[in-house]
Structure formats: structure tokens, C-alpha cells
Scaffold this active site. Structure first.
Site, PDB file in Angstrom:
ATOM      1  N   GLU A  36     -21.148  30.549  21.403  1.00  0.00           N
ATOM      2  CA  GLU A  36     -19.939  31.114  20.900  1.00  0.00           C
ATOM      3  C   GLU A  36     -19.062  31.741  22.192  1.00  0.00           C
ATOM      4  O   GLU A  36     -17.958  31.716  22.089  1.00  0.00           O
ATOM      5  CB  GLU A  36     -19.914  31.808  19.762  1.00  0.00           C
ATOM      6  CG  GLU A  36     -20.526  31.347  18.285  1.00  0.00           C
ATOM      7  CD  GLU A  36     -20.629  32.323  17.455  1.00  0.00           C
ATOM      8  OE1 GLU A  36     -19.763  32.554  16.663  1.00  0.00           O
ATOM      9  OE2 GLU A  36     -21.955  32.747  17.336  1.00  0.00           O
ATOM     10  N   LEU A  84     -21.740  28.299  38.750  1.00  0.00           N
ATOM     11  CA  LEU A  84     -21.245  26.890  38.265  1.00  0.00           C
ATOM     12  C   LEU A  84     -20.658  26.760  37.102  1.00  0.00           C
ATOM     13  O   LEU A  84     -20.509  27.609  36.003  1.00  0.00           O
ATOM     14  CB  LEU A  84     -22.634  26.038  37.897  1.00  0.00           C
ATOM     15  CG  LEU A  84     -23.525  25.649  39.233  1.00  0.00           C
ATOM     16  CD1 LEU A  84     -24.814  24.931  38.652  1.00  0.00           C
ATOM     17  CD2 LEU A  84     -22.680  24.781  40.267  1.00  0.00           C
ATOM     18  N   GLU A 113     -31.376  18.570  38.097  1.00  0.00           N
ATOM     19  CA  GLU A 113     -32.321  19.500  38.094  1.00  0.00           C
ATOM     20  C   GLU A 113     -32.396  20.568  36.938  1.00  0.00           C
ATOM     21  O   GLU A 113     -31.501  20.643  36.458  1.00  0.00           O
ATOM     22  CB  GLU A 113     -32.040  20.370  39.220  1.00  0.00           C
ATOM     23  CG  GLU A 113     -32.077  19.711  40.319  1.00  0.00           C
ATOM     24  CD  GLU A 113     -31.530  20.518  41.672  1.00  0.00           C
ATOM     25  OE1 GLU A 113     -32.363  20.832  42.585  1.00  0.00           O
ATOM     26  OE2 GLU A 113     -30.184  20.937  41.619  1.00  0.00           O
ATOM     27  N   LYS A 115     -32.180  23.837  34.852  1.00  0.00           N
ATOM     28  CA  LYS A 115     -31.279  25.224  34.951  1.00  0.00           C
ATOM     29  C   LYS A 115     -32.427  26.299  34.771  1.00  0.00           C
ATOM     30  O   LYS A 115     -32.161  26.660  33.565  1.00  0.00           O
ATOM     31  CB  LYS A 115     -30.153  25.323  34.452  1.00  0.00           C
ATOM     32  CG  LYS A 115     -29.336  26.500  34.506  1.00  0.00           C
ATOM     33  CD  LYS A 115     -27.912  26.365  34.009  1.00  0.00           C
ATOM     34  CE  LYS A 115     -27.006  27.374  34.387  1.00  0.00           C
ATOM     35  NZ  LYS A 115     -27.729  28.932  33.745  1.00  0.00           N
ATOM     36  N   ASP A 117     -34.205  29.701  34.008  1.00  0.00           N
ATOM     37  CA  ASP A 117     -33.295  31.207  33.728  1.00  0.00           C
ATOM     38  C   ASP A 117     -34.221  32.315  34.346  1.00  0.00           C
ATOM     39  O   ASP A 117     -34.940  32.978  33.956  1.00  0.00           O
ATOM     40  CB  ASP A 117     -33.756  31.410  32.100  1.00  0.00           C
ATOM     41  CG  ASP A 117     -32.918  32.382  31.560  1.00  0.00           C
ATOM     42  OD1 ASP A 117     -31.990  33.137  32.402  1.00  0.00           O
ATOM     43  OD2 ASP A 117     -33.404  32.783  30.538  1.00  0.00           O
ATOM     44  N   TYR A 223     -38.732  29.256  42.482  1.00  0.00           N
ATOM     45  CA  TYR A 223     -38.345  27.707  42.948  1.00  0.00           C
ATOM     46  C   TYR A 223     -37.386  27.647  43.768  1.00  0.00           C
ATOM     47  O   TYR A 223     -36.278  28.319  43.585  1.00  0.00           O
ATOM     48  CB  TYR A 223     -37.816  26.920  41.575  1.00  0.00           C
ATOM     49  CG  TYR A 223     -39.342  26.545  40.600  1.00  0.00           C
ATOM     50  CD1 TYR A 223     -40.158  25.945  41.084  1.00  0.00           C
ATOM     51  CD2 TYR A 223     -39.311  26.738  39.089  1.00  0.00           C
ATOM     52  CE1 TYR A 223     -41.223  25.424  40.323  1.00  0.00           C
ATOM     53  CE2 TYR A 223     -40.193  26.108  38.297  1.00  0.00           C
ATOM     54  CZ  TYR A 223     -41.420  25.573  39.037  1.00  0.00           C
ATOM     55  OH  TYR A 223     -42.234  25.193  38.206  1.00  0.00           O
ATOM     56  N   LYS A 288     -25.557  17.601  40.309  1.00  0.00           N
ATOM     57  CA  LYS A 288     -24.955  17.725  41.543  1.00  0.00           C
ATOM     58  C   LYS A 288     -24.747  16.275  42.214  1.00  0.00           C
ATOM     59  O   LYS A 288     -25.560  15.386  42.153  1.00  0.00           O
ATOM     60  CB  LYS A 288     -25.879  18.439  42.562  1.00  0.00           C
ATOM     61  CG  LYS A 288     -26.313  20.023  42.047  1.00  0.00           C
ATOM     62  CD  LYS A 288     -27.141  20.681  43.045  1.00  0.00           C
ATOM     63  CE  LYS A 288     -27.592  21.965  42.665  1.00  0.00           C
ATOM     64  NZ  LYS A 288     -28.693  22.724  43.520  1.00  0.00           N
ATOM     65  N   LYS A 312     -25.354  22.733  29.369  1.00  0.00           N
ATOM     66  CA  LYS A 312     -26.207  23.934  28.770  1.00  0.00           C
ATOM     67  C   LYS A 312     -26.457  23.352  27.372  1.00  0.00           C
ATOM     68  O   LYS A 312     -25.720  22.888  26.635  1.00  0.00           O
ATOM     69  CB  LYS A 312     -25.592  25.278  28.791  1.00  0.00           C
ATOM     70  CG  LYS A 312     -25.426  25.816  30.167  1.00  0.00           C
ATOM     71  CD  LYS A 312     -24.641  27.288  29.841  1.00  0.00           C
ATOM     72  CE  LYS A 312     -25.946  28.265  29.419  1.00  0.00           C
ATOM     73  NZ  LYS A 312     -25.320  29.797  29.567  1.00  0.00           N
ATOM     74  N   CYS A 406     -34.644  58.792   5.897  1.00  0.00           N
ATOM     75  CA  CYS A 406     -35.454  58.380   7.205  1.00  0.00           C
ATOM     76  C   CYS A 406     -36.596  57.952   6.683  1.00  0.00           C
ATOM     77  O   CYS A 406     -37.579  58.365   5.652  1.00  0.00           O
ATOM     78  CB  CYS A 406     -35.672  59.566   8.063  1.00  0.00           C
ATOM     79  SG  CYS A 406     -36.760  59.038   9.269  1.00  0.00           S
ATOM     80  N   CYS A 409     -39.664  60.395   7.794  1.00  0.00           N
ATOM     81  CA  CYS A 409     -39.773  61.809   7.126  1.00  0.00           C
ATOM     82  C   CYS A 409     -38.995  62.057   5.954  1.00  0.00           C
ATOM     83  O   CYS A 409     -39.071  63.042   5.586  1.00  0.00           O
ATOM     84  CB  CYS A 409     -39.374  62.933   8.579  1.00  0.00           C
ATOM     85  SG  CYS A 409     -37.439  62.666   8.828  1.00  0.00           S
ATOM     86  N   CYS A 424     -31.167  59.807  11.748  1.00  0.00           N
ATOM     87  CA  CYS A 424     -32.003  60.796  11.000  1.00  0.00           C
ATOM     88  C   CYS A 424     -31.662  62.194  11.832  1.00  0.00           C
ATOM     89  O   CYS A 424     -31.987  62.471  12.801  1.00  0.00           O
ATOM     90  CB  CYS A 424     -33.530  60.531  10.980  1.00  0.00           C
ATOM     91  SG  CYS A 424     -34.547  61.923  10.436  1.00  0.00           S
ATOM     92  N   CYS A 430     -39.061  65.088  12.744  1.00  0.00           N
ATOM     93  CA  CYS A 430     -39.289  63.687  12.519  1.00  0.00           C
ATOM     94  C   CYS A 430     -40.370  63.076  13.657  1.00  0.00           C
ATOM     95  O   CYS A 430     -39.927  63.129  14.791  1.00  0.00           O
ATOM     96  CB  CYS A 430     -37.853  63.027  12.512  1.00  0.00           C
ATOM     97  SG  CYS A 430     -37.981  61.195  12.190  1.00  0.00           S
TER      98      CYS A 430
END
Length: 684
Positions: A36, A84, A113, A115, A117, A223, A288, A312, A406, A409, A424, A430
Site C-alpha cells: 500500500e 532502484l 538476482e 533482492k 533484505d 553477498y 538488470k 517486489k 492496568c 497493577c 498506567c 506498577c
């Protein structure tokens, strides 16, 4: 679309993307999926291309990449590290292919190749030896992290063979393998440290560590995927990859030459699921043009090459049933809901928990007890719930009602206007808040008492030995030795033991003693004053150089400090007005913590070293404020100007510099210098 409609939509999209960026980078919260977000950015970019004169100076599309950190020397890339263009559709790939076809004459082929992360790195080799490793930074300048790079065993320090150019650069992706990441998180869990979010963040954070020994222990890998030299030593990208592998670089064997677009699409389909067998996360495929001459013929846009594109994969999603919601309390009292799910397989792992962020998110999703929810995993340890399958909603189910009290507590929760989280207010009674503040005090960027951790803090708290930070300095061998506690490991269900043996006690006491050497800004950060992070603490110390002066500072004094606003100032005043905090502070002073430091000053001297030169200053600087740098420039004969033009001598660039100024300076060929380089010009 009319020009007026386009202007309104561009304004709307810009505001939305700026907001999403802020939520992600400042609050670690993703309101939308990666898909999105990319669609919003693409729509904005298309409108700005169609109506170029409506492009806003600070448009999100003008961002080239990340910012430069302050901890390492900054260097200018010899070859810019461009980003890219991204696509999620086959149609866009066909359009890319058609554009390539229109420009190139004769045959051509692609290289596909993974991609990966990870974290992009540029490696410079001279006479077959590694001489520099630099992060991507903003694409034009990056951080010199050579000492850390040298610890990565898959990056050769000296090349095999002799058939390499005298000097060249290698582009690569530094990453933390899944196995190393899981082992590291298991270790952090054992000592009670916060778990790392995902392998990419772990790799990025590791590369920024000052201690290269710690970097070596993290067992990063790399890599290599690109080669650059002048003149170019190879005809094709595939030839360069083969040479890199021969010279000793770690080149993933997943790449493939493709003669047609159909072969590219087959490769993409093959790796959509096969990628989960790899030791590193991937989120797509890079395509590429293989020939370097043809790459040059296709050329570049301002931000990306025309000869490459990234396809992607859409984020993996699964449907499962919501079993319950668990509420966690942080050190500031913020209450965070976490969904407990019927286990489901997603992206190669079993998912049992998912983030719900806050009450607003629960309301937005309209979640009911027992709902079937959609879970998406975009690389995070805790996936996120992105929607509800209302067609499967149980007839008797009720909307999830956020807690009123909470969970730790029982104190009624409060919600400050304008904030998303419930809190809290029982900060002194707490247990999770008390322990959270103790964990913050000993953390790496605070007092750095790393021999302690969450598990040990639990034990010390339960025994009544430590309930406020000053109690750490009352600990002795007699109080610690022999303490132990059994607990159930949530992952394995096995009973494990925390114990304080001789070595553990010696390490803890030594670390506590060593913490007394921590500088004032870290001590101030360690106190846990709300909204006073490490950067704010440094700013305060630069302008108010002792704790006594800070205690006496008025509201006007505080907001007079750069980047200190109303919210921070009021929080500081409230903290120092509390009698309990005053008592803790007094005890910490008595045990010898550092509560003062010399105020940083510019030490301005008069000269004509900058006579005839003009300057623009942009960003945040480590040694001086912008005002101090301006004074230095004018005192030494230079002239400050407000805008970038061809007549400008230098752009002095700091951290978080505006991307529009950087782009304009590069377009005009203006020399960009750092704070250190400016001081060198003056002779400081």
C-alpha cells in the site's frame, strides 16, 4: 485530471506519506502494508511527473535514501549509490522491457538476482586489498565503517589471484543469517534484553556499533552483487560476478542470465516460494541489463538507473483465528495490545502472535472476539493484523473492548489527548514500569551495565534489592552471591534457571563500578525523564552543563535550548519537582556519578581564512550548533547566504539535511563539506 485536482491530490498524498514515514521511523509502527505504501508513493510520483511544476520542494518522492549517522567519518561516494525503481506487477515489467527495447539496437539479455533484505555497502579495493567500507548513507555520502567491515569473514581483506584492476569498488549487501539472528535473540532473551525486531535491523544496528569486537561476535555476512571501475574491466555484469567469486567474494549462486522477458517471469515465479529456503530474507527480484555498454546507453534518471528494476513480491498473508489479546506495560506506562492467534504457517514460520498497536487500531479494524483475521509478515518478528474476515464472524462474538485498568497493577488507565496509547499512571507502584525504568538505567546507551538484564532485574526486584536506580550502587557480593530463580521458557516450555555465581557477581559489580565513569549526558538519559532521549540529553548538556544548573532551570531556560519544546520542558520540570526523584538524584550524586561537564563553546577566533567564500549550512551537527558554525564562518571572513546557487562556495552538510538542498547542490556541482572539513578550513 485538472491541474487544480492534481494539486489537491499531490498535497493529500504528500501529507499521508509524510505521516506514514513518521510513524514508521519515529514510532516503529507500520499503519499500512509495504505494498500500500509503495502504491501511494507511485501515485504521487506519477502525478508529479505529469504536473512537474506542482512538485513540492519537500515531496516524499525526493528522498534518495537514509541519513548519515554521526558516529563515523563521512565520505563522498566516488560512484553514487542510487536506488532502484520498484514494481509489483507483470505489466510494469513489460513496460520496462519495452522501454529497454526502444533504446537498444540488436541483442541484449538480462541478469536476474535476489533482492536481499540487508544493508547496502560499498567496498573499495586497491592493489588487491580492502581499503575502505562505506555505508549507502544518502546515496551521495556515507559512513566510513571500515573497521567493522573488516570483521565480516565473507568480505575478503586480500584478493585471490592477480587479474584485478589496480582500484575498483564492489557493491554488496551485508546481512545477518537467520541462524545467527535466532541464536542472538536466544542469548538476549537469556540475559533479559529486548529482542531484536528482524535480521535487517539487527545487521544495520550492528554496523553502527563503535566496538568492532562486538561486530565480530555478531557474525555478519555479505553477498557481493556489483562491480565498478574506471575504465570498466568487464563487458557484462555476469562476467563481473564470476570474477568477484573467483577473487574470493561471496556471490550468491541464485542469479541467472535470461535472454527473454518470459525467462525473467519464469525466474520470478520460481523464486516466489523457493526464496524461503535461503539463509537471508528477500522481498523481490532485481532485473538488470547484462551489458555494461548497454547500461550506459540506457542511462539514469536523477534517482535510479534506467537499465534495472526491482520486482517486489507482495507481502505474505494468512488467515487465522484470534484467540485472545494480551496487554503489555512498558516503562513509560504505555499499554500495548498483542493478539494471541491460533498458530498458522506464514512465510516459512509458525505465527502465534501479532501486533495490534493501540486502541485506535483495534477500533479501526473492528475486531471481535474469536474473529478470523488476516496476518501479514513483512520481515518483523511480530507480524501485524491487516484485516478481518467478517464473513466468518461468530454470531455471539462481541467487539473487543480495550482495557480500563492496568493489567499489572489494576490502576485505571488514562489517555492523553492527541496520543494513541493508553497509560498506567501508577509509575511508582506498577511492577512492569519500575522494572522497565531499571532496565533503561542499565541499558547500553545509558549506564551500560550490560552484565545485568531483564531476567536478573526481575530477580533483584523480587528480592527487594533494587527498586530505584540508586539501589544498584548498594549491591555487594554478599547480597548477590547465590541468588537464583527458575522460570519457564515461553518458546520451549522448558524450565531454565538464572543464577548468580562467582563470575556473574564479579562481572556485575565491576560493570556497576565502571558505570560511574559514564559522561553526564548518558547519566541524564539514564534517569528516564519522559521525552528525554539520548539526543535530547546531549542537547541539554551542551547548553546546561551541570545537574545543579538543570535543576534550577526555568521553563524559558529550557525552551531556549535548540530542539527543546514545550512538552519536553514541562516533563523535565515535573521530574525535578518530584521529591522522590530528588532523593534518588541525591543518592546518585553521593555514589559518584558524573553530573557535570564543560560546556561546548566555539572558541571563535578572528581571521580572513574564509574571505571571499560563501556558505549555506543545513542539518544537525555533532560538535557545534548551527548558530556557532555561522559565527565561526563570519568571524573568519566568510559570508552566510540563505539559498543554493551557482555562486555558492560550500554547502556545510550535517545529519538530517534536507534532500532538496542536497539534490540542488549536486545538480550545480557545489562542493559539499562536513563540519570537520569546515573546521579544517578555519584551522581548528
Amino acid at each position: 485530471m485538472t491541474e487544480q485536482e492534481a494539486a489537491a491530490r499531490i498535497s493529500e498524498l504528500s501529507a499521508r506519506i509524510h505521516h506514514l514515514n513518521y510513524q514508521y521511523y519515529q514510532n516503529s509502527h507500520s499503519e499500512v502494508s509495504d505494498y500500500e505504501f509503495d502504491m501511494l508513493l507511485e501515485e504521487l510520483n506519477n502525478l508529479e511527473t505529469q504536473f512537474a511544476h506542482l512538485r513540492l520542494p519537500n515531496s516524499p518522492t525526493q528522498r534518495v535514501g537514509g541519513s548519515v549517522t554521526k558516529s563515523f567519518p563521512t565520505v563522498v561516494h566516488k560512484y553514487p549509490m542510487l536506488s532502484l525503481g520498484n514494481t509489483y506487477s507483470e505489466e510494469d515489467l513489460r513496460e520496462f522491457h519495452n522501454r529497454v527495447q526502444k533504446v537498444l539496437e540488436g541483442d541484449y539479455e538480462y541478469v536476474c538476482e535476489q533482492k536481499f533484505d540487508g544493508v547496502a555497502i560499498s567496498l573499495t579495493y586497491r592493489n588487491g586489498e580492502l581499503v575502505r567500507g562505506v555505508t549507502r548513507g544518502d546515496g551521495t555520502r556515507g559512513d566510513d565503517i571500515t573497521a567493522n567491515v573488516r570483521t565480516i569473514k565473507t568480505i575478503p581483506l586480500k584478493l585471490h589471484g592477480q587479474d584485478f584492476p589496480e582500484e575498483f569498488e564492489v557493491r554488496g549487501e551485508v546481512f545477518m543469517p537467520f541462524s545467527v539472528f535466532e541464536a542472538l535473540n536466544a542469548e538476549r532473551e537469556d540475559i533479559g534484553e529486548m529482542l531484536l525486531a528482524n535480521p535487517r535491523n539487527a545487521a544495520s544496528g550492528t554496523l553502527k556499533l563503535q566496538d568492532s569486537g562486538q561486530v565480530a561476535r555478531r557474525k555478519l555476512s555479505c553477498y557481493a552483487y556489483g562491480f565498478l571501475s574506471t575504465p570498466m574491466a568487464f563487458e557484462t555484469h555476469a562476467e563481473a560476478l564470476a570474477a568477484l567469486k573467483k577473487w574470493g567474494f561471496n556471490v550468491s549462486d541464485t542469479y541467472q542470465k535470461c535472454s527473454t522477458l518470459e525467462e525473467v517471469l519464469t525466474y520470478i515465479k520460481l523464486w516466489e516460494t523457493k526464496r524461503f529456503e535461503l539463509p537471508i530474507a528477500t522481498d523481490g527480484i532485481v532485473i538488470k541489463v547484462n551489458s555494461f555498454n548497454q547500461q550506459e546507453e540506457l542511462g539514469y534518471t536523477a534517482k535510479s538507473p534506467r537499465w534495472a528494476i526491482a520486482y517486489k513480491y507482495k507481502a505474505m498473508s494468512a488467515a487465522t483465528r484470534l484467540l485472545n489479546i494480551q496487554y503489555q506495560v512498558g516503562r513509560t506506562g504505555a499499554v500495548t495490545p498483542v493478539a494471541l492467534l491460533q498458530p498458522v504457517q506464514l512465510a516459512g514460520t509458525t505465527v502465534k502472535r501479532a501486533s495490534l498497536h493501540n486502541a485506535n487500531e483495534i477500533l479501526r479494524l473492528d475486531i471481535h472476539t474469536g474473529d478470523v483475521v488476516y496476518v501479514e509478515k513483512g520481515g518483523e518478528i511480530i507480524p501485524k493484523i491487516t484485516g478481518v474476515d467478517k464473513s466468518q464472524r461468530l454470531p455471539e462474538s462481541q467487539p473487543v473492548q480495550y482495557l480500563d485498568t492496568c493489567p499489572a497493577c489494576g490502576t485505571p488507565l488514562v489517555r492523553t489527548e492527541g496520543e494513541a496509547h493508553h497509560y498506567c499512571p501508577n509509575e511508582k507502584g506498577c511492577p512492569p514500569q519500575i522494572k522497565g525504568k531499571l532496565e533503561h538505567f542499565i541499558s547500553r546507551h545509558a549506564m551500560n551495565i550490560m552484565s545485568l538484564g531483564e531476567g536478573k532485574i526481575d530477580l533483584l526486584f523480587e528480592k527487594g534489592l533494587v527498586t530505584t536506580p540508586d539501589h544498584f550502587y548498594d549491591l555487594t557480593h554478599e547480597k548477590l552471591f547465590g541468588l537464583s530463580k527458575d522460570y519457564v521458557d515461553e518458546k520451549t516450555g522448558k524450565i531454565r534457571t538464572i543464577s548468580f555465581g562467582q563470575k556473574t557477581v564479579d562481572n556485575i559489580l565491576a560493570a556497576i563500578q565502571k558505570s560511574k565513569e559514564a559522561p553526564f549526558d548518558r547519566v541524564l538519559f539514564a534517569l528516564g525523564i519522559r521525552f528525554v532521549g539520548s539526543t535530547v540529553a546531549r542537547k541539554l548538556v551542551q547548553h546546561i552543563s551541570s545537574i545543579e544548573a538543570l535543576k534550577q532551570a526555568s521553563y524559558e531556560d529550557l525552551i531556549g535550548v535548540p530542539e527543546i519544546g514545550d512538552r519536553i520542558a514541562l516533563s523535565i520540570l515535573a521530574w525535578f519537582a518530584d521529591p522522590d526523584n530528588q532523593a534518588i538524584l541525591k543518592r546518585l550524586q553521593e555514589v559518584g556519578l558524573q553530573f557535570s561537564q564543560e560546556k561546548a563553546t566555539a572558541h571563535i577566533t578572528q581571521s580572513d581564512k574564509l574571505a571571499g567564500l560563501t556558505f549555506v549550512i543545513s542539518g544537525v551537527f555533532e560538535q557545534h550548533s548551527r548558530e556557532e558554525l555561522q559565527d565561526l564562518i563570519t568571524a573568519n571572513g566568510g559570508k552566510m547566504v540563505s539559498s543554493i546557487s551557482k555562486k555558492l562556495s560550500y554547502l556545510v552538510a550535517g545529519d538530517k539535511m534536507g534532500p532538496a538542498k542536497l539534490e540542488k547542490a549536486n545538480e550545480l556541482g557545489i562542493k559539499i563539506i562536513s563540519e570537520t572539513e569546515l573546521l579544517t578550513l578555519i584551522g581548528h
